[in-house]
Each structure stands twice: as C-alpha cells, then as structure tokens.
Design a protein around this motif. Structure first.
Motif, PDB file in Angstrom:
ATOM      1  N   MET A   1       0.819  -1.214   0.000  1.00  0.00           N
ATOM      2  CA  MET A   1       0.000   0.000   0.000  1.00  0.00           C
ATOM      3  C   MET A   1       0.855   1.268   0.000  1.00  0.00           C
ATOM      4  O   MET A   1       0.532   2.271   0.643  1.00  0.00           O
ATOM      5  CB  MET A   1      -0.960   0.016   1.198  1.00  0.00           C
ATOM      6  CG  MET A   1      -1.970  -1.128   1.187  1.00  0.00           C
ATOM      7  SD  MET A   1      -3.024  -1.139   2.648  1.00  0.00           S
ATOM      8  CE  MET A   1      -3.837   0.460   2.519  1.00  0.00           C
ATOM      9  N   LEU A   2       1.985   1.222  -0.722  1.00  0.00           N
ATOM     10  CA  LEU A   2       2.832   2.402  -0.805  1.00  0.00           C
ATOM     11  C   LEU A   2       2.163   3.438  -1.700  1.00  0.00           C
ATOM     12  O   LEU A   2       1.605   3.107  -2.754  1.00  0.00           O
ATOM     13  CB  LEU A   2       4.208   2.045  -1.362  1.00  0.00           C
ATOM     14  CG  LEU A   2       5.007   0.990  -0.587  1.00  0.00           C
ATOM     15  CD1 LEU A   2       6.384   0.814  -1.208  1.00  0.00           C
ATOM     16  CD2 LEU A   2       5.132   1.365   0.889  1.00  0.00           C
ATOM     17  N   ALA A   3       2.231   4.703  -1.298  1.00  0.00           N
ATOM     18  CA  ALA A   3       1.634   5.782  -2.078  1.00  0.00           C
ATOM     19  C   ALA A   3       2.342   5.921  -3.418  1.00  0.00           C
ATOM     20  O   ALA A   3       3.491   5.512  -3.590  1.00  0.00           O
ATOM     21  CB  ALA A   3       1.700   7.089  -1.294  1.00  0.00           C
ATOM     22  N   ALA A   4       1.631   6.551  -4.368  1.00  0.00           N
ATOM     23  CA  ALA A   4       2.182   6.683  -5.710  1.00  0.00           C
ATOM     24  C   ALA A   4       3.460   7.503  -5.720  1.00  0.00           C
ATOM     25  O   ALA A   4       4.345   7.284  -6.562  1.00  0.00           O
ATOM     26  CB  ALA A   4       1.141   7.302  -6.642  1.00  0.00           C
ATOM     27  N   ASP A   5       3.576   8.473  -4.801  1.00  0.00           N
ATOM     28  CA  ASP A   5       4.754   9.321  -4.762  1.00  0.00           C
ATOM     29  C   ASP A   5       5.781   8.852  -3.736  1.00  0.00           C
ATOM     30  O   ASP A   5       6.755   9.548  -3.451  1.00  0.00           O
ATOM     31  CB  ASP A   5       4.351  10.761  -4.456  1.00  0.00           C
ATOM     32  CG  ASP A   5       3.610  10.872  -3.121  1.00  0.00           C
ATOM     33  OD1 ASP A   5       3.232   9.822  -2.563  1.00  0.00           O
ATOM     34  OD2 ASP A   5       3.398  12.012  -2.666  1.00  0.00           O
ATOM     35  N   ASP A   6       5.592   7.664  -3.166  1.00  0.00           N
ATOM     36  CA  ASP A   6       6.534   7.121  -2.169  1.00  0.00           C
ATOM     37  C   ASP A   6       7.818   6.712  -2.881  1.00  0.00           C
ATOM     38  O   ASP A   6       7.793   5.956  -3.870  1.00  0.00           O
ATOM     39  CB  ASP A   6       5.910   5.911  -1.466  1.00  0.00           C
ATOM     40  CG  ASP A   6       6.669   5.528  -0.199  1.00  0.00           C
ATOM     41  OD1 ASP A   6       7.916   5.544  -0.219  1.00  0.00           O
ATOM     42  OD2 ASP A   6       6.005   5.212   0.803  1.00  0.00           O
TER      43      ASP A   6
ATOM     44  N   ARG B   1       9.939   4.718  -2.078  1.00  0.00           N
ATOM     45  CA  ARG B   1      10.228   3.290  -1.981  1.00  0.00           C
ATOM     46  C   ARG B   1       9.705   2.514  -3.186  1.00  0.00           C
ATOM     47  O   ARG B   1      10.001   1.329  -3.342  1.00  0.00           O
ATOM     48  CB  ARG B   1       9.635   2.718  -0.694  1.00  0.00           C
ATOM     49  CG  ARG B   1      10.372   3.145   0.568  1.00  0.00           C
ATOM     50  CD  ARG B   1       9.650   2.686   1.814  1.00  0.00           C
ATOM     51  NE  ARG B   1       8.373   3.365   1.990  1.00  0.00           N
ATOM     52  CZ  ARG B   1       7.478   3.056   2.923  1.00  0.00           C
ATOM     53  NH1 ARG B   1       7.728   2.064   3.757  1.00  0.00           N
ATOM     54  NH2 ARG B   1       6.343   3.730   3.026  1.00  0.00           N
ATOM     55  N   ARG B   2       8.918   3.164  -4.022  1.00  0.00           N
ATOM     56  CA  ARG B   2       8.477   2.535  -5.269  1.00  0.00           C
ATOM     57  C   ARG B   2       9.568   2.573  -6.336  1.00  0.00           C
ATOM     58  O   ARG B   2       9.491   1.837  -7.320  1.00  0.00           O
ATOM     59  CB  ARG B   2       7.215   3.228  -5.799  1.00  0.00           C
ATOM     60  CG  ARG B   2       5.932   2.818  -5.101  1.00  0.00           C
ATOM     61  CD  ARG B   2       4.725   3.434  -5.774  1.00  0.00           C
ATOM     62  NE  ARG B   2       3.476   2.917  -5.226  1.00  0.00           N
ATOM     63  CZ  ARG B   2       2.846   1.838  -5.682  1.00  0.00           C
ATOM     64  NH1 ARG B   2       3.359   1.148  -6.693  1.00  0.00           N
ATOM     65  NH2 ARG B   2       1.713   1.426  -5.130  1.00  0.00           N
ATOM     66  N   HIS B   3      10.572   3.421  -6.185  1.00  0.00           N
ATOM     67  CA  HIS B   3      11.633   3.548  -7.180  1.00  0.00           C
ATOM     68  C   HIS B   3      12.687   2.472  -6.908  1.00  0.00           C
ATOM     69  O   HIS B   3      13.601   2.678  -6.099  1.00  0.00           O
ATOM     70  CB  HIS B   3      12.264   4.933  -7.125  1.00  0.00           C
ATOM     71  CG  HIS B   3      11.290   6.032  -7.394  1.00  0.00           C
ATOM     72  ND1 HIS B   3      11.412   7.300  -6.877  1.00  0.00           N
ATOM     73  CD2 HIS B   3      10.155   6.046  -8.133  1.00  0.00           C
ATOM     74  CE1 HIS B   3      10.400   8.051  -7.280  1.00  0.00           C
ATOM     75  NE2 HIS B   3       9.634   7.308  -8.056  1.00  0.00           N
ATOM     76  N   ALA B   4      12.555   1.342  -7.541  1.00  0.00           N
ATOM     77  CA  ALA B   4      13.451   0.202  -7.307  1.00  0.00           C
ATOM     78  C   ALA B   4      14.338  -0.051  -8.515  1.00  0.00           C
ATOM     79  O   ALA B   4      13.977   0.269  -9.654  1.00  0.00           O
ATOM     80  CB  ALA B   4      12.640  -1.056  -6.990  1.00  0.00           C
ATOM     81  N   VAL B   5      15.498  -0.627  -8.247  1.00  0.00           N
ATOM     82  CA  VAL B   5      16.430  -0.999  -9.312  1.00  0.00           C
ATOM     83  C   VAL B   5      15.960  -2.298  -9.939  1.00  0.00           C
ATOM     84  O   VAL B   5      15.713  -3.287  -9.239  1.00  0.00           O
ATOM     85  CB  VAL B   5      17.854  -1.162  -8.752  1.00  0.00           C
ATOM     86  CG1 VAL B   5      18.805  -1.631  -9.848  1.00  0.00           C
ATOM     87  CG2 VAL B   5      18.340   0.133  -8.141  1.00  0.00           C
ATOM     88  N   ARG B   6      15.834  -2.298 -11.267  1.00  0.00           N
ATOM     89  CA  ARG B   6      15.426  -3.505 -11.988  1.00  0.00           C
ATOM     90  C   ARG B   6      16.674  -4.212 -12.519  1.00  0.00           C
ATOM     91  O   ARG B   6      17.525  -3.608 -13.161  1.00  0.00           O
ATOM     92  CB  ARG B   6      14.485  -3.158 -13.139  1.00  0.00           C
ATOM     93  CG  ARG B   6      13.966  -4.384 -13.905  1.00  0.00           C
ATOM     94  CD  ARG B   6      12.952  -3.972 -14.965  1.00  0.00           C
ATOM     95  NE  ARG B   6      11.750  -3.436 -14.349  1.00  0.00           N
ATOM     96  CZ  ARG B   6      10.730  -4.173 -13.923  1.00  0.00           C
ATOM     97  NH1 ARG B   6      10.781  -5.500 -14.047  1.00  0.00           N
ATOM     98  NH2 ARG B   6       9.677  -3.609 -13.378  1.00  0.00           N
TER      99      ARG B   6
ATOM    100  N   THR C   1      13.731  -2.076  -1.615  1.00  0.00           N
ATOM    101  CA  THR C   1      13.953  -0.737  -1.080  1.00  0.00           C
ATOM    102  C   THR C   1      13.725  -0.697   0.424  1.00  0.00           C
ATOM    103  O   THR C   1      14.011   0.315   1.057  1.00  0.00           O
ATOM    104  CB  THR C   1      13.020   0.270  -1.775  1.00  0.00           C
ATOM    105  OG1 THR C   1      11.655  -0.165  -1.611  1.00  0.00           O
ATOM    106  CG2 THR C   1      13.340   0.373  -3.257  1.00  0.00           C
ATOM    107  N   THR C   2      13.187  -1.758   0.980  1.00  0.00           N
ATOM    108  CA  THR C   2      13.049  -1.907   2.426  1.00  0.00           C
ATOM    109  C   THR C   2      13.374  -3.345   2.796  1.00  0.00           C
ATOM    110  O   THR C   2      13.093  -4.274   2.019  1.00  0.00           O
ATOM    111  CB  THR C   2      11.616  -1.591   2.908  1.00  0.00           C
ATOM    112  OG1 THR C   2      10.725  -2.626   2.487  1.00  0.00           O
ATOM    113  CG2 THR C   2      11.134  -0.255   2.372  1.00  0.00           C
ATOM    114  N   VAL C   3      13.954  -3.535   3.973  1.00  0.00           N
ATOM    115  CA  VAL C   3      14.238  -4.898   4.439  1.00  0.00           C
ATOM    116  C   VAL C   3      12.936  -5.609   4.785  1.00  0.00           C
ATOM    117  O   VAL C   3      12.802  -6.826   4.610  1.00  0.00           O
ATOM    118  CB  VAL C   3      15.187  -4.854   5.655  1.00  0.00           C
ATOM    119  CG1 VAL C   3      15.391  -6.250   6.231  1.00  0.00           C
ATOM    120  CG2 VAL C   3      16.525  -4.259   5.257  1.00  0.00           C
TER     121      VAL C   3
END
Length: 852
Positions: A555-560, A562-567, A581-583
């Motif tokens: 349920m991370l917000a669209a502007d969080d 933590r959504r920016h992850a390395v692919r 992005t989080t343990v």
C-alpha cells in the motif's frame, strides 16, 4: 602425462639404478606434481593366453559371466602342469581364439593385489583375464585386453600362449605419470618433462638433449597450398598463426609401425593403430606438438583454415556428427569440404586408412582459447586439445613435422616432396626489463646476480646484460617460445625459486601486526543484532529480490520513493526482478513461510542493505580491460550505483509471552515493536523520541510510531501492520513490524558518550496529570516536560492515558511520573515542587497543557 624411464634417459642423463619413485620425487622438487607410477610392481606369472572355449551364463542380477578354458602354454609346469586353465571372467568383449593377458595364481598386480585360485560364481577360477587398468596399462575397464586389437595382427603374429606378457607389454619398466598444470603446457611431452628432470639435477652442461633440435628445410613456394582465412578472430587473436605442411608419397600401407614405437605408445596408454597414426602420436608425445595426417589423394589441392559457417556439420573420427558453431575453427579442403575441427579432432572423410600411400602431415599452432572453447562446446577432449589449450610452442611446428617425415620415410618407405609449406604469422616474444634483485626481494632469499642470470639462461631465456635501458641491476630477458607463462617479474622470481629449490626457502613465521579491532560501524551492527536477539528475535538472511507487485501489496503511495526500485537486467527469477527498497519487504516472506509450516509464534529480524535510487537509474558504462578507468568514467560508474543504506527490520506475530501455570499468555502488539527499537537505541546510548505517525505505509494509521533522534532525524517506524497489507501478504492478524536505519544510529553513536555521574542521594518522585487535546502527541508533551524540568530531572515516565467524560470530548489526560535526583544533595520538597511547576509551565506553553 606419462613418461617411461627409458624414454627419459634418451633426452637427459639418468643415474644408473634410479627408480621411478626417485624420478617422481625429483620432478616434485621443481613443481611437477606426481600423479602415479606404473609398471615395475607386477610379478609373474603374467602370461599370454588363448581362449579355447567358453560357456556364458546370465546371473540373477542380469550380469553375464563366462566360464572360459584358456591355453596358457607350458608356463610354470609346477603351477599349471602344462594344462589348460579354467578361468571365470565377467567381460564379454572377446571371442574364441583371441589372445588375452592372464595372471596366474601367485602373480601380484599393481597395488599389491595378489592372485590366487578361488571359487567364484560357483566354479574355481585359476587366475584372472586382465583389463588395461588392472595391470597399469591404461584406465580402460570396459573389457579385457585382446592383444590382436591392442598390438595389431602383425605384432602378435609370433606371439604364442605362455609368452611373458610383462616383457611383451613393457610392464617391467617403470612409467611415471605426472599431473600437468595449465601453466606448464610444455610438460605435456617427454621433451618437457625431461627438461624439468634435468633442472632438478642442477642443469648440468650437456645433460639435456632436445629432440626438437633437427635440421629443417626452409619453406618454399612449391609446398602444399595453405590459406589461413580467419575473418572472425576471438578477442582479436587469430585462431591459427602457423601452419606447416609436409607431403610424403609412396608409403607402403602394409608396413606396421616398429615394435619399439608400439611398446612406447602402449606404455603411454595409447593403442597402436597404423604407421601414419602411430608416428603422429609418437611425435606428439615426444615433443608436445600435435600432428594430423591426411590422405593426400582425398584432397583437392589446397588447405583453407577458416571459421565455421551457420548450419555446417562435420562427422569426426569417432563417427559422431557434430553441428558446428560459428566460433569453431576448421581445417577445410579448398574452403568447402570440411576436414577437421582445428586442434581437436579430424573428420572421417579424410583419415588415413589401409590403402593410404600419400600422406600430408599437418603441424600447426592454434590459439588456446579457440581450441578450448571448441573442445568444451562439443564435449570432445582429445590428446591434441589438451595440449593446444595449455599452449604449444609456436616455433615447434617445423621440427615436429620433420621428425614425423623422417620416421614415415624410415619405416614406411616413400619419398618426401621437396615442397615445404610454412605459413608463419607468429609474433616474436618481447623482452622484459627485469630487476635482478626482484627474485630475492619477492622470495626472501638472497640470490646473487650471477645465479639469477644463470638460472634464466638454463631455462632457455635470452638475457642481454648490455644495451638500451639496462644497467648493473637490470637486464633484458626474452623468454623461450615454449614458456608463454613468463611475462613479468614475479613469474621470473618464481622460476628462480623453483630451480634453486623450494626446500632452500627458509620457513619464517611472520610476526603479525597489532590489529585495529572492529570499526565503529561493525561494532554498531553487532550491538544491533545482539539487542534484537535479546528482544526475542531470531536473525535471518533473505534474498534482496522482490516482485513488481509488492509495492501495491504494501500500500505504498504513488509518490513514495520506496516505489523507485532498481530492476535487474538478468534476474535470478523473473518473478522477482527488482532490488528491495526496504528490508521489511523480504522479511515478511520469512514470516509467512514459518507460519505456513506450523510455527505460530514467530519473531524474526534481519540487518541488510536496501537499494534506493531516488529516481531513474543511470545506465552504467562498460569499461574496457586495457587499463584502469579514468576519473570521468569512474564518476559515471558511481553515479549509476544507487544508494545502499543499511537497515534493520523485525516482524512478529503470535504470543509474546507464553501461557502457563503462571498465568495467561500475551499476544504481541505494537508496543513490542516500538520497545525493540528503543532497546536497540538504548544499547547504543542514542536517545530517541517516539511519536505517533498516521501516514506511513504499510503500518496501521492508528498504531504506528515514528522513531527519531532528538534533532528530528528519522530513525524508523514501528507498530502494527495495516489489515489490508496483512490480507494481501497472507500474514496473521495483528502482525507487528519495525524498520529503522542502522546508518543513522551509527552516525548518532559515533561520538563518545559521557557517562552521567552516579548520585548516591535518594530520588524524589512526583506525579503530574496534564489535560491536552486528543491530537497532541504524548512525545511532544514529554519533550516539553524535559525542557522545563531542569538538569536534575532523571526520568519521565508516562503511566496513564485517559479519555472519557471526566475530561470532556476532544481531550485526553496524560499522567507522568517525574523523577528528580541531585548529584550532591537530597532535594527538598520545595525544590521538587519548583522543578515540577517549571515543567508543567513548559508543557502549557508548548502544547497548551493544563494541570488537572
């Protein structure tokens, strides 16, 4: 690589009476590993036998057993009484009339295996019919030795039952087997091993006789036409940089190879086949240069060396059809008809046979990488490929071809064409400027300058003591063509130490320097792990890969961010292509797995890196391998690497305290997660502030605490996970979790902590109840009380929270216990009241609190 002692003695001086074990030990002293010793440990009777008849029965386990009657001649009248012997055999690769090798009772095979008459499979076996590996002749155990196949019809024509097989097969002579390491390809020959044995004896003058020192005619234009057309070199290196071809015509195909050559090949673990094949194998074993013989009458008039084309296939000598790869280097007839995979194996269409009279001898130098890749690609390891992939002397090809030509003419008749082909694209080795003190400095032994130069020269190096760029301590060293591994100072230092003797290097125990201990960051990580364990958590390690949909499940917000992850470009699993992005995002998997396997009360923790690009990830450049990247390229590389802070997280469900006779159990709740983080902070002596946070996913908005430093720097969050998150992740209800930044705690605990002086005076306790708006965080009230209470305040404890009719709607009552203690006196009631009033006044000014 095998080497009979008699063959060794042809190339170097061997002391009279020396044993194979002594020669092997000498080779070990110069770095050549001993693999095994063959021959010399067999005692008779080991005789030739002829199979007269056999009865074959299939056992219950499906294995066929033959009960044979074997003629072993008149050998040992007292043992066999001249009678035919009954022998039980489990092999089936022979027929009636075949000559075989038989060890009779009393014989001893390699390894001290003594043979006696014994009952087996219901009958008495008077001896044993031998396989190659049982007498140390080779590694084959697929069937027993059939002498007609091993030696050929011509060789066994005069052999009769009862003849001594030890003398026939050369088993009385010791043969050394050495394990050749990849950097010493020149030792894949008797020439190379003899050179190393010569070195082990002190490299006496005239003690080594190089078999490759033969007179070779110069190349001319009348030789067989050869074209090297490698348009796709691997790594810029041509697949073939030298190709020598010699032609012999009029060979008598009925002539066998000489008995001494067949014996040598047998001792080396190879089967004699025909004169042309035996000669090429013999020369390869002697000097290390693989050769190949083509039937000239099956060729069109030119050899073209090129890479394979798409869709091409070749049937090799083992009768296997092989689909070729574009990287395979091929020998072709005129560029079209395929003859061989270069350096690996020839094709069946151009092999020499019983009718071959005109032979083309190929002696070429192929790139080790190209041969190694083809060998592994086709799962085809041959004697040639094993040598080429370790590096063959590029200057050896003409001499090896001449040796083969001379042997073919001597034993097969015929004449040699005057034309000599030598397509030579090799490059000379470049000299290296060597500091003659470097071997001693690296090894730790004081080698004199003269001894260093002497060792280099006996190794075959060309040493120039004068000339440009040289002085008293530096010389120009050009390594011999057969040593591609000698490229720099440490290589030459190793050679000096090896030739001088490893045993002469003194054993000096180094004195360890005083250690600096753990870094502050390492100390912090250990304290964090210990504190979490003390809080009841089991430490785990999880893979840092997550799925695309996990951010939605959390349920991370669209502007969080933590959504920016390395692919990942090449993920281990397509279902988890992102870096976490989080343990907490990977720790919940461990909890779910434990719960699914029946563990209902679980608390796990992890300390690990997270990957936070904070926006689009830059494309990392691919640096070359020709040198160190410059500063600009390094800056681009670092810019493409995301931040990797170290976080710690915990997640728990079930009971925090077990039920029993002592009372009911207690379910884990949000306060346990908060307390665990506070325990970690207290262990690091870092004061933290706990406050409510209603907008931090994936926690419950009313049961989430934000933990920060006193200056407002956020450490992390703790509390109960949101019910929708629990449902999406299939976790138990009321699961709690916490995650905090270990790097923040590391920085906050970097300064030494000044211990507070311990006071022996009694504490003064006073309680205060404050009325505040329901939205006011208790942490803000506590901070205000601390600011106003003064330096003698020791502790503030919230012990009651009340919301109800007595305080009115929209308000709550917070009850605190204030503990005061002075370091030098007992506080009076008036002082405590004054401190309390000051604290209440600060709370009233900061958050509008009123005292009840």
């Amino acid at each position: 690589m095998r080497m009979p002692l008699s063959w060794l003695a042809e190339y170097t001086d061997v002391p009279e009476g020396v044993t194979g074990a002594q020669v092997a030990a000498a080779l070990v002293s110069v770095g050549i590993e001993e693999e095994d010793l063959h021959g010399g440990d067999i005692t008779g009777p080991l005789v030739v036998g002829r199979v007269l008849e056999f009865e074959e029965q299939v056992q219950k386990n499906g294995k066929p057993i033959r009960y044979c009657v074997v003629d072993v001649g008149q050998h040992g009248q007292m043992l066999t009484e001249g009678k035919h012997q009954e022998i039980v055999c489990g092999a089936t690769n022979f027929e009636v009339g075949d000559l075989v090798v038989v060890v009779l009772p009393g014989g001893v095979l390699p390894g001290g295996f003594e043979i006696s008459a014994r009952k087996t499979y219901g009958r008495v076996s008077n001896g044993m019919i031998c396989a190659e590996d049982e007498i140390g002749l080779g590694d084959d155990h697929a069937g027993i030795i059939v002498l007609d196949e091993l030696l050929g019809a011509e060789e066994v024509a005069g052999v009769k039952p009862g003849d001594d097989a030890i003398a026939l097969l050369g088993l009385g002579e010791e043969t050394i087997e050495a394990n050749v390491t990849p950097d010493r390809g020149y030792c894949f020959s008797v020439r190379g091993l003899a050179r190393e044995y010569w070195h082990s004896q002190g490299s006496p003058a005239g003690g080594y006789r190089d078999p490759a020192l033969v007179e070779v005619p110069a190349a001319n234009e009348t030789g067989y036409r050869v074209v090297i057309d490698d348009d796709r070199p691997l790594g810029g290196v041509a697949g073939c940089d030298r190709y020598v071809a010699r032609t012999i015509r009029g060979i008598d195909p009925t002539r066998p190879s000489p008995k001494w050559m067949q014996k040598r090949l047998t001792q080396m673990g190879m089967r004699p086949i025909s004169l042309a094949v035996d000669v090429t194998n013999y020369v390869m074993l002697a000097v290390g240069q693989p050769l190949h013989a083509f039937d000239v009458d099956k060729l069109s008039g030119s050899i073209v060396v090129r890479r394979a084309r798409a869709g091409e296939k070749l049937t090799t000598l083992d009768d296997a059809e092989r689909a070729l790869d574009p990287e395979d280097l091929l020998i072709t007839d005129g560029g079209e008809h395929l003859l061989a995979i270069a350096g690996v194996m020839g094709g069946a269409s151009s092999e020499v046979d019983d009718s071959t009279t005109n032979v083309l001898v190929e002696s070429a130098h192929f790139d080790p990488t190209s041969v190694a890749r083809s060998s592994r690609r086709h799962k085809l390891v041959t004697e040639a490929s094993k040598r080429f992939e370790r590096g063959v002397d590029p200057q050896l090809a003409p001499a090896a071809a001449q040796l083969a030509v001379d042997l073919l003419v001597r034993y097969g008749g015929g004449t040699v064409d005057e034309g000599v082909t030598d397509v030579d694209h090799t490059t000379p080795r470049q000299p290296y400027l060597l500091d003659v003190t470097e071997p001693g400095r690296i090894v730790g032994v004081d080698y004199s300058r003269d001894r260093v130069l002497e060792v280099l020269r006996v190794l075959g190096c060309v040493v120039e003591e004068t000339g440009a760029g040289t002085d008293a301590t530096h010389v120009l060293v050009t390594p011999p063509s057969w040593r591609p591994d000698l490229v720099d100072g440490p290589d030459y230092a190793e050679e000096v130490a090896r030739i001088e003797g490893y045993n002469d290097i003194p054993s000096v125990i180094p004195t360890p320097t005083e250690g600096h201990g753990l870094t502050h960051g390492q100390h912090v990580r250990r304290v964090v792990a210990d504190a979490l364990a003390a809080a009841g958590c089991t430490e785990v390690l999880t893979y840092p890969f997550v799925s695309d949909g996990l951010a939605d499940e959390l349920m991370l917000a669209a502007d969080d961010d933590r959504r920016h992850a390395v692919r990942l470009a090449n993920p281990i699993s397509e279902e988890r292509p992102l870096m976490r992005t989080t343990v907490l995002s990977t720790l919940v998997d461990a909890l779910r797995r434990n719960v699914a396997r029946g563990h209902k009360d679980v608390a796990v923790s992890e300390i690990g890196l997270v990957f936070r690009p904070h926006g689009p990830v830059a494309q990392a450049p691919i640096p070359g391998v020709d040198g160190r990247p410059d500063h600009a390229l390094l800056a681009r590389l670092y810019a493409a690497v995301p931040d990797q802070p170290r976080h710690a997280a915990l997640v728990a469900c079930g009971l925090a305290e077990q039920a029993g006779w002592w009372g009911p159990g207690r379910t884990v709740d949000w306060s346990d997660a908060v307390a665990a983080v506070q325990t970690v902070a207290a262990a690091l002596a870092v004061p933290v502030v706990v406050a409510n946070d209603r907008d931090r996913a994936p926690w419950h908005p009313g049961r989430c605490a934000r933990i920060s430093l006193t200056d407002g720097t956020i450490v992390g969050w703790a509390g109960e996970l949101h019910p929708k998150v629990l449902a999406a992740l299939d976790l138990p209800a009321r699961t709690v979790a916490a995650e905090f930044d270990v790097d923040v705690l590391t920085a906050a605990s970097a300064e030494p902590v000044q211990a507070r002086q311990f006071s022996t005076f009694p504490p003064a306790l006073t309680d205060v109840a404050l009325l505040v708006d329901v939205d006011v965080p208790a942490a803000d009230v506590e901070a205000a009380l601390r600011r106003g209470a003064g330096s003698d305040l020791e502790a503030v404890t919230l012990f009651d929270v009340y919301e109800g009719e007595q305080v009115g709607s929209g308000h709550k009552s917070l009850a605190y216990r204030l503990t005061f203690r002075a370091p030098d006196r007992t506080l009076t009631t008036e002082e405590v009241n004054r401190f309390r009033d000051a604290a209440v006044g600060a709370a009233a000014e900061a958050v509008g609190a009123t005292q009840r």
